[in-house]
Scaffold this motif. Structure first.
Motif, short mmCIF file in Angstrom:
data_model
loop_
_atom_site.label_atom_id
_atom_site.label_comp_id
_atom_site.label_asym_id
_atom_site.label_seq_id
_atom_site.Cartn_x
_atom_site.Cartn_y
_atom_site.Cartn_z
N ARG A 123 0.83 -1.20 0.00
CA ARG A 123 0.00 0.00 0.00
C ARG A 123 0.86 1.25 0.00
O ARG A 123 0.62 2.19 -0.76
N LYS A 124 1.92 1.23 0.82
CA LYS A 124 2.83 2.38 0.89
C LYS A 124 3.67 2.50 -0.38
O LYS A 124 3.83 3.61 -0.93
N SER A 125 4.18 1.40 -0.87
CA SER A 125 5.02 1.45 -2.07
C SER A 125 4.26 1.97 -3.28
O SER A 125 4.71 2.86 -3.99
N VAL A 126 3.07 1.40 -3.51
CA VAL A 126 2.28 1.82 -4.67
C VAL A 126 1.82 3.27 -4.52
O VAL A 126 1.84 4.05 -5.47
N SER A 127 1.44 3.66 -3.31
CA SER A 127 1.03 5.04 -3.07
C SER A 127 2.17 6.02 -3.37
O SER A 127 1.96 7.06 -4.01
N ASP A 128 3.36 5.69 -2.91
CA ASP A 128 4.52 6.55 -3.16
C ASP A 128 4.79 6.66 -4.66
O ASP A 128 5.09 7.76 -5.18
N ILE A 129 4.71 5.54 -5.36
CA ILE A 129 4.97 5.54 -6.80
C ILE A 129 3.94 6.38 -7.53
O ILE A 129 4.29 7.21 -8.38
N VAL A 130 2.67 6.19 -7.21
CA VAL A 130 1.60 6.95 -7.86
C VAL A 130 1.81 8.45 -7.65
O VAL A 130 1.65 9.26 -8.58
N ALA A 131 2.20 8.83 -6.43
CA ALA A 131 2.40 10.25 -6.12
C ALA A 131 3.57 10.84 -6.88
O ALA A 131 3.63 12.06 -7.09
N GLU A 132 4.52 9.99 -7.32
CA GLU A 132 5.73 10.48 -8.01
C GLU A 132 5.57 10.58 -9.52
O GLU A 132 6.35 11.26 -10.18
#
Length: 373
Positions: free
Chosen positions: A19-28
């Motif tokens: 959840r954290k990894s995908v969220s960070d990627i989407v935000a970038e």
């Protein structure tokens, strides 16, 4: 052309690491924004009204409400919202992913096998970013665009079929009639994003006595191609199987290239018959299996006797192979833009004049049958 409005993504996963990894990627990622996160399917559905996502990244296996249950609800209540599945490289994961694609998921990515979080995050981004871009440019994401690309110069017949005109100065090839000798004795298909649903729609329309072998490259990882073949076999009059090394070609059998391998044709020791060869040769166009790799080998053995079909998918895999086949007298069928989930793989061959005919998905089976009978 993409409008100023960003693609809004809701990340749904019960595992905090993903959840954290995908969220960070989407935000970038440029042109994409994080609409929110949810740790199970029920919470995700409850959030849709307030966060208004364009797309969900959705874990398949979750408590309370799993990914397949979420997809079923989305299909009923929010059909305009796209979904990218996050799947595991297991037999159960692959079977559930096939069901998710049948329920309307746009595509899927594998959760990384690496235990290194940094490397895992890089792998997720490598897989996810092009799919997000493809979704934004697809007909599913047309509400995000301000304009659509124009079609190549064509002439249309009265029955709705389109015969493309070659674009001057591009893809100069020998006319198919120069080498076309007889009906086709083999059919080969290249397909990617949107492929499982397209194949589910098209292959069952083919008769069980088509009397030629059919070889398919569907871009998928290992294990998933076996699940795809098993699913299709239950629905088709033809036998559908994952191809095996050194097996002879048989009529009325559909061979799907194994994920993570390359598939080509070779001559049998008698010099007359043809065998399937499964190799570990490098990827082509970042694809393994690759349509180009298969198409070239078929051109070596079936001059003037091949039907090649290029269908929905990201990227340009298949274009170079179709040029080879065109120069060797193949009959080439391309799926039209309107019926493609992603108009990537058929686009360049159509614009370069390689396709003999361009048809919607529901006409492809008819055109295949015409070419072999």
């Amino acid at each position: 052309m993409i409008s100023a409005r960003k693609l809004r993504v809701l990340v749904v996963d019960d595992t905090i690491v993903y959840r954290k990894s995908v969220s960070d990627i989407v935000a970038e990622i440029s042109g994409v924004e994080l609409a929110g996160v949810a740790h199970n399917g029920k919470i995700a559905l409850d959030k849709i009204a307030t966060v208004k996502p364009d797309l969900l990244t959705l874990d398949i296996e979750m408590p309370v409400m799993n990914g397949l249950e979420v997809l079923a609800e989305l299909k009923k209540k929010h059909p305009q919202i796209g979904v990218i599945m996050l799947s595991t490289l297991t037999a159960d994961g692959s079977e559930m992913t096939m069901k998710a694609l049948e329920l309307g998921a746009f595509d899927f990515i594998l959760k990384p096998q690496s235990k290194n979080l940094v490397e895992g995050k890089k792998e997720i981004r490598r897989l996810l970013e092009p799919i997000l871009d493809a979704y934004a440019k697809s007909k599913s994401g047309r509400h995000l665009r301000t304009a659509t690309s124009s079609l190549p110069r064509t002439s249309t017949t009265t029955n709705g079929l389109t015969r493309p005109a070659a674009i001057a100065g591009r893809g100069m090839v020998r006319p198919a009639s120069a080498l076309r000798r007889t009906k086709s004795e083999i059919v080969t298909i290249g397909i990617s994003t949107g492929g499982p649903n397209a194949l589910n729609h098209m292959l069952p329309k083919l008769p069980g006595d088509i009397n030629v072998p059919i070889l398919i490259v569907q871009h998928m990882p290992p294990v998933f191609t076996k699940s795809l073949a098993s699913s299709l076999d239950k629905k088709c009059k033809l036998t559908v199987k994952e191809a095996e090394d050194r097996e002879p070609l048989r009529p009325n059998v559909v061979y799907i290239a194994p994920g993570g391998k390359q598939m080509k044709l070779v001559a049998a020791t008698d010099g007359t018959h043809r065998l399937i060869k499964i190799t570990d040769d490098p990827p082509e166009n970042s694809c393994k299996p690759s349509a180009d790799y298969l198409f070239r080998s078929i051109g070596d053995y079936y001059v003037g006797r091949t039907t090649a079909v290029i269908m929905t998918g990201m990227g340009s895999d298949g274009t170079k192979g179709l040029e080879v086949l065109k120069n060797k007298g193949a009959h080439i069928i391309a799926q039209d833009e309107a019926s493609c989930v992603v108009y990537g793989m058929p686009k360049a061959p159509t614009e370069r004049g390689y396709a003999d005919i361009v048809v919607p998905l529901d006409r492809i089976a008819d055109e295949i049958v015409k070419s072999v009978k």
